[in-house]
Design a protein around this motif. Structure first.
Motif, PDB file in Angstrom:
ATOM      1  N   VAL A 165      36.776  40.077  46.794  1.00  0.00           N
ATOM      2  CA  VAL A 165      37.400  39.584  45.569  1.00  0.00           C
ATOM      3  C   VAL A 165      38.892  39.478  45.839  1.00  0.00           C
ATOM      4  CG1 VAL A 165      37.924  40.079  43.152  1.00  0.00           C
ATOM      5  CG2 VAL A 165      35.647  40.579  44.050  1.00  0.00           C
TER       6      VAL A 165
ATOM      7  N   GLY B 137      35.745  35.481  43.650  1.00  0.00           N
ATOM      8  CA  GLY B 137      34.869  36.458  44.271  1.00  0.00           C
ATOM      9  C   GLY B 137      33.810  35.803  45.123  1.00  0.00           C
TER      10      GLY B 137
ATOM     11  N   ILE C 221      34.189  44.653  39.310  1.00  0.00           N
ATOM     12  CA  ILE C 221      33.810  43.937  40.521  1.00  0.00           C
ATOM     13  C   ILE C 221      32.342  44.210  40.830  1.00  0.00           C
ATOM     14  CG2 ILE C 221      34.138  43.873  43.032  1.00  0.00           C
ATOM     15  CD1 ILE C 221      37.112  44.349  42.497  1.00  0.00           C
TER      16      ILE C 221
ATOM     17  N   ARG D 206      41.144  34.987  39.634  1.00  0.00           N
ATOM     18  CA  ARG D 206      40.176  35.794  40.368  1.00  0.00           C
ATOM     19  C   ARG D 206      39.193  34.875  41.070  1.00  0.00           C
ATOM     20  NH1 ARG D 206      36.508  40.850  38.686  1.00  0.00           N
ATOM     21  NH2 ARG D 206      38.510  41.528  37.870  1.00  0.00           N
TER      22      ARG D 206
END
Length: 109
Positions: free
Chosen positions: A74, A88, A69, A86
């Motif tokens: 996230v 972010g 990360i 995912r």
């Protein structure tokens, strides 16, 4: 169901214990993180038996290396212990809900 995940072990246990799980990674001084959390929680509540794990990177710095990360927030979806989706920084709630719905339906088939 929301659960605070304060250790790497509790994170791994959480995703191993639940066939489908959502993880929200945030930091203390991130206003976007704190604004996104209730939105993610609202999406997840529509999926019975899908828990929401919350990781505060301010308290668990090593999660950044564990999950690669580089920015927060996230939001991740795990299916059978594997990261399947995912998002972010800028979270597209419709896309997130769509992906969660697809994976939720795959559990039934």
């Amino acid at each position: 169901m929301q659960q605070i995940l304060a250790t790497i072990d509790s994170f791994h246990d959480f995703i191993a214990r639940h066939p489908l799980a959502v993880i929200h990674v945030m930091r203390d001084n991130c206003s976007v993180c704190h604004a996104v959390l209730p939105q993610i929680a609202d999406v997840v509540k529509d999926f019975p038996n899908v828990p929401l794990g919350i990781v505060n990177q301010s308290e668990l710095e090593e999660i950044a290396g564990e999950l690669s990360i580089f920015t927060v927030p996230v939001d991740l979806i795990y299916l059978d212990g594997k990261e399947m989706h995912r998002q972010g920084r800028f979270i597209d709630m419709q896309q997130f809900e769509h992906q969660l719905n697809l994976m939720y339906q795959s559990l039934d088939s």
